[in-house]
Scaffold this motif. Structure first.
Motif, mmCIF file in Angstrom:
data_model
loop_
_atom_site.group_PDB
_atom_site.id
_atom_site.type_symbol
_atom_site.label_atom_id
_atom_site.label_comp_id
_atom_site.label_asym_id
_atom_site.label_seq_id
_atom_site.Cartn_x
_atom_site.Cartn_y
_atom_site.Cartn_z
ATOM 1 N N ALA A 114 0.795 -1.234 0.000
ATOM 2 C CA ALA A 114 0.000 0.000 0.000
ATOM 3 C C ALA A 114 0.823 1.278 0.000
ATOM 4 O O ALA A 114 0.343 2.327 -0.413
ATOM 5 C CB ALA A 114 -0.953 -0.013 1.193
ATOM 6 N N CYS A 115 2.083 1.212 0.459
ATOM 7 C CA CYS A 115 2.814 2.480 0.580
ATOM 8 C C CYS A 115 3.591 2.879 -0.676
ATOM 9 O O CYS A 115 4.015 4.033 -0.784
ATOM 10 C CB CYS A 115 3.728 2.475 1.799
ATOM 11 S SG CYS A 115 5.160 1.394 1.709
ATOM 12 N N TYR A 116 3.770 1.975 -1.641
ATOM 13 C CA TYR A 116 4.572 2.330 -2.824
ATOM 14 C C TYR A 116 4.113 3.594 -3.558
ATOM 15 O O TYR A 116 4.944 4.402 -3.954
ATOM 16 C CB TYR A 116 4.645 1.164 -3.810
ATOM 17 C CG TYR A 116 5.632 0.094 -3.408
ATOM 18 C CD1 TYR A 116 7.002 0.329 -3.468
ATOM 19 C CD2 TYR A 116 5.197 -1.132 -2.955
ATOM 20 C CE1 TYR A 116 7.905 -0.645 -3.081
ATOM 21 C CE2 TYR A 116 6.089 -2.119 -2.566
ATOM 22 C CZ TYR A 116 7.444 -1.870 -2.626
ATOM 23 O OH TYR A 116 8.339 -2.831 -2.238
ATOM 24 N N VAL A 118 2.845 6.248 -2.507
ATOM 25 C CA VAL A 118 2.894 7.506 -1.769
ATOM 26 C C VAL A 118 4.208 8.271 -2.003
ATOM 27 O O VAL A 118 4.223 9.507 -2.048
ATOM 28 C CB VAL A 118 2.627 7.258 -0.255
ATOM 29 C CG1 VAL A 118 3.877 7.155 0.565
ATOM 30 C CG2 VAL A 118 1.744 8.333 0.314
ATOM 31 N N TYR A 119 5.313 7.542 -2.206
ATOM 32 C CA TYR A 119 6.616 8.215 -2.294
ATOM 33 C C TYR A 119 6.751 9.110 -3.532
ATOM 34 O O TYR A 119 7.210 10.243 -3.413
ATOM 35 C CB TYR A 119 7.756 7.196 -2.175
ATOM 36 C CG TYR A 119 7.589 6.303 -0.961
ATOM 37 C CD1 TYR A 119 7.718 6.831 0.322
ATOM 38 C CD2 TYR A 119 7.244 4.958 -1.081
ATOM 39 C CE1 TYR A 119 7.519 6.035 1.450
ATOM 40 C CE2 TYR A 119 7.046 4.153 0.038
ATOM 41 C CZ TYR A 119 7.178 4.700 1.292
ATOM 42 O OH TYR A 119 6.976 3.916 2.396
ATOM 43 N N PRO A 120 6.335 8.640 -4.719
ATOM 44 C CA PRO A 120 6.392 9.561 -5.873
ATOM 45 C C PRO A 120 5.470 10.776 -5.714
ATOM 46 O O PRO A 120 5.798 11.862 -6.197
ATOM 47 C CB PRO A 120 5.975 8.691 -7.063
ATOM 48 C CG PRO A 120 5.474 7.408 -6.506
ATOM 49 C CD PRO A 120 6.028 7.262 -5.137
ATOM 50 N N ARG A 159 -3.492 -1.925 5.017
ATOM 51 C CA ARG A 159 -3.604 -0.554 5.506
ATOM 52 C C ARG A 159 -2.240 -0.174 6.048
ATOM 53 O O ARG A 159 -1.564 -1.020 6.641
ATOM 54 C CB ARG A 159 -4.651 -0.536 6.631
ATOM 55 C CG ARG A 159 -4.828 0.791 7.351
ATOM 56 C CD ARG A 159 -5.916 1.608 6.705
ATOM 57 N NE ARG A 159 -6.191 2.821 7.457
ATOM 58 C CZ ARG A 159 -7.160 2.945 8.356
ATOM 59 N NH1 ARG A 159 -7.964 1.919 8.610
ATOM 60 N NH2 ARG A 159 -7.360 4.089 9.000
ATOM 61 N N GLU A 160 -1.839 1.072 5.861
ATOM 62 C CA GLU A 160 -0.529 1.479 6.383
ATOM 63 C C GLU A 160 -0.554 2.912 6.909
ATOM 64 O O GLU A 160 -1.249 3.768 6.362
ATOM 65 C CB GLU A 160 0.548 1.423 5.279
ATOM 66 C CG GLU A 160 0.863 0.049 4.757
ATOM 67 C CD GLU A 160 2.175 0.022 3.964
ATOM 68 O OE1 GLU A 160 3.189 0.563 4.451
ATOM 69 O OE2 GLU A 160 2.166 -0.534 2.860
ATOM 70 N N PHE A 161 0.240 3.159 7.937
ATOM 71 C CA PHE A 161 0.612 4.516 8.314
ATOM 72 C C PHE A 161 2.060 4.697 7.863
ATOM 73 O O PHE A 161 2.896 3.810 8.095
ATOM 74 C CB PHE A 161 0.500 4.739 9.822
ATOM 75 C CG PHE A 161 -0.922 4.733 10.327
ATOM 76 C CD1 PHE A 161 -1.903 5.494 9.704
ATOM 77 C CD2 PHE A 161 -1.281 3.966 11.425
ATOM 78 C CE1 PHE A 161 -3.212 5.496 10.164
ATOM 79 C CE2 PHE A 161 -2.588 3.965 11.901
ATOM 80 C CZ PHE A 161 -3.566 4.730 11.265
ATOM 81 N N TYR A 240 11.515 0.198 8.932
ATOM 82 C CA TYR A 240 12.311 1.429 8.850
ATOM 83 C C TYR A 240 13.160 1.302 7.589
ATOM 84 O O TYR A 240 14.030 0.438 7.505
ATOM 85 C CB TYR A 240 13.177 1.569 10.114
ATOM 86 C CG TYR A 240 14.145 2.726 10.059
ATOM 87 C CD1 TYR A 240 13.761 3.978 9.542
ATOM 88 C CD2 TYR A 240 15.447 2.586 10.532
ATOM 89 C CE1 TYR A 240 14.651 5.030 9.492
ATOM 90 C CE2 TYR A 240 16.351 3.640 10.486
ATOM 91 C CZ TYR A 240 15.937 4.857 9.960
ATOM 92 O OH TYR A 240 16.831 5.904 9.908
ATOM 93 N N HIS A 241 12.884 2.150 6.589
ATOM 94 C CA HIS A 241 13.531 2.007 5.286
ATOM 95 C C HIS A 241 14.820 2.810 5.166
ATOM 96 O O HIS A 241 15.410 2.843 4.095
ATOM 97 C CB HIS A 241 12.602 2.485 4.162
ATOM 98 C CG HIS A 241 11.176 2.043 4.274
ATOM 99 N ND1 HIS A 241 10.114 2.926 4.347
ATOM 100 C CD2 HIS A 241 10.631 0.811 4.318
ATOM 101 C CE1 HIS A 241 8.974 2.247 4.418
ATOM 102 N NE2 HIS A 241 9.260 0.967 4.415
ATOM 103 N N GLN A 242 15.205 3.500 6.215
ATOM 104 C CA GLN A 242 16.311 4.470 6.150
ATOM 105 C C GLN A 242 16.035 5.428 4.979
ATOM 106 O O GLN A 242 14.909 5.880 4.820
ATOM 107 C CB GLN A 242 17.650 3.740 6.028
ATOM 108 C CG GLN A 242 17.913 2.870 7.252
ATOM 109 C CD GLN A 242 19.117 1.976 7.116
ATOM 110 O OE1 GLN A 242 19.303 1.311 6.089
ATOM 111 N NE2 GLN A 242 19.940 1.916 8.132
ATOM 112 N N ALA A 262 9.465 5.416 7.152
ATOM 113 C CA ALA A 262 9.094 4.219 7.916
ATOM 114 C C ALA A 262 7.620 3.965 7.674
ATOM 115 O O ALA A 262 6.870 4.894 7.343
ATOM 116 C CB ALA A 262 9.345 4.427 9.409
ATOM 117 N N CYS A 263 7.205 2.711 7.796
ATOM 118 C CA CYS A 263 5.780 2.418 7.685
ATOM 119 C C CYS A 263 5.394 1.306 8.640
ATOM 120 O O CYS A 263 6.209 0.458 8.997
ATOM 121 C CB CYS A 263 5.393 2.058 6.245
ATOM 122 S SG CYS A 263 6.092 0.513 5.641
ATOM 123 N N VAL A 264 4.142 1.371 9.081
ATOM 124 C CA VAL A 264 3.558 0.253 9.817
ATOM 125 C C VAL A 264 2.425 -0.282 8.950
ATOM 126 O O VAL A 264 1.569 0.482 8.497
ATOM 127 C CB VAL A 264 3.089 0.648 11.228
ATOM 128 C CG1 VAL A 264 2.238 1.893 11.229
ATOM 129 C CG2 VAL A 264 2.289 -0.481 11.879
#
Ligand code: ATP
Ligand code: ZN
Ligand code: MG
Length: 296
Positions: A114-116, A118-120, A159-161, A240-242, A262-264
């Motif tokens: 789910a988080c991929y 969001v970064y772009p 779901r992710e934060f 934690y992805h650094q 970072a994501c949960v």
């Protein structure tokens, strides 16, 4: 795998899922969805008021996923969207109706986490302010790992934060969530343990990184016995992805340094299954505390 637990899940299954003709692809029953709705609301209550909410579709840009090197890191899990590329409506029908053989890859893949996406989006907005960013995201995810076991699906909800900011902010967020997860599992009356994950977060090319991942504690999981007590199932992960995504997408803070992230992640279907596996199919017999927590 424990035979007793295995039998227990087999007995529960008809009340929760309808097999849709492919392993790891299920319709969920009203009973199962009542619990998922409760979980969804519970997780929302943990959302930071400053978090931006986004709900992603089950597909995402192929180019964006490729930029993270997913195709090399997790080639066995990746799924793409193939389509016919017809020109005009007068196209003759395909010989034998074999559309699949005539199809080719498109600009879309099925979202693997789910988080991929969001970064772009963050990168396109420019430098990140000092207080950093928080997101609440979700997606129907796909991973090509067909299995008869109900805790390993091909299509599942995540779901992710997500936290974007300085190293301290990202690491602090992850630490805070490792704490909170204890509270959450307690409220749901689940047996669990939290452990470092040894599977490489960065996949195959990151095989070398796998050792250092454990050493550096980049990934933890909340594990709940579903099929086996010895090999419990990961229902949440704390990553934690650094500056991995910061450097992939060239996301900088105001003074030019790469952001850390970072994501949960909450595996919604696994959490739902874990609840039923633990407390049974009769919601009225679930522990009072779990029922209250989920508004059941
Ligand atoms: P596993 O080690 O069990 O394959 P993972 O490390 O690949 O899990 P993550 O990439 O951290 O999982 O994904 C976040 C969460 O999504 C997991 O903690 C889990 O709850 C859920 N999840 C991952 N893969 C699946 C799947 N195939 N079916 C159902 N839920 C899944
Ligand atoms: Zn994530
Ligand atoms: Mg996996």
């Amino acid at each position: 795998m424990s035979q007793a637990l295995d039998d227990r899940i087999a007995l529960l299954a008809p009340a929760l899922f309808h097999h849709l003709g492919a392993d790891g692809v299920y319709a969920r029953t009203a009973l199962f969805e009542r619990v998922i709705e409760g979980l969804t609301k519970l997780i929302s209550r943990y959302r930071d008021p400053s978090a931006e909410v986004m709900r992603f579709p089950p597909v995402m840009s192929r180019a964006q996923l490729e930029r993270t090197d997913y195709q090399n890191n997790f080639p066995q899990l990746l799924g793409g969207v193939c389509c016919l590329h017809l020109h005009g409506s007068a196209e003759p029908s395909l010989p034998g109706g074999d559309w699949a053989a005539a199809a080719s890859t498109s600009d879309l893949v099925v979202t693997p986490a789910a988080c991929y996406p969001v970064y772009p989006l963050v990168a396109a907005r420019g430098a990140v302010a000092e207080k950093g960013l928080l997101f609440d995201v979700s997606a129907d995810c796909f991973r090509r790992e067909p299995s008869r076991q109900l805790d390993r699906l091909q299509s599942f909800r995540m779901r992710e934060f997500v936290r974007v900011g300085s190293a301290e902010q990202a690491f602090g967020f992850r630490s805070q969530w490792l704490e909170r997860a204890n509270e959450l599992a307690g409220l749901l009356c689940l047996n669990y343990r939290i452990d470092k994950a040894s599977d490489p977060f960065f996949g195959r090319t990151g095989q070398l990184l796998a050792m250092s991942q454990v050493e550096q504690s980049l990934k933890y999981e909340l594990l709940i016995p579903i099929y086996s007590s010895e090999r419990p199932t990961a229902c949440m992960s704390f990553n934690y992805h650094q500056d991995h995504f910061g450097s992939t997408w060239q996301i900088n803070g105001k003074d030019g340094e790469l952001v850390h992230t970072a994501c949960v992640a909450f595996g919604m279907d696994r959490l739902g299954l874990a609840l039923f596996a633990t407390h049974g199919a009769r919601l009225d017999l679930w522990p009072e505390r779990a029922r209250e927590t989920l508004g059941l």
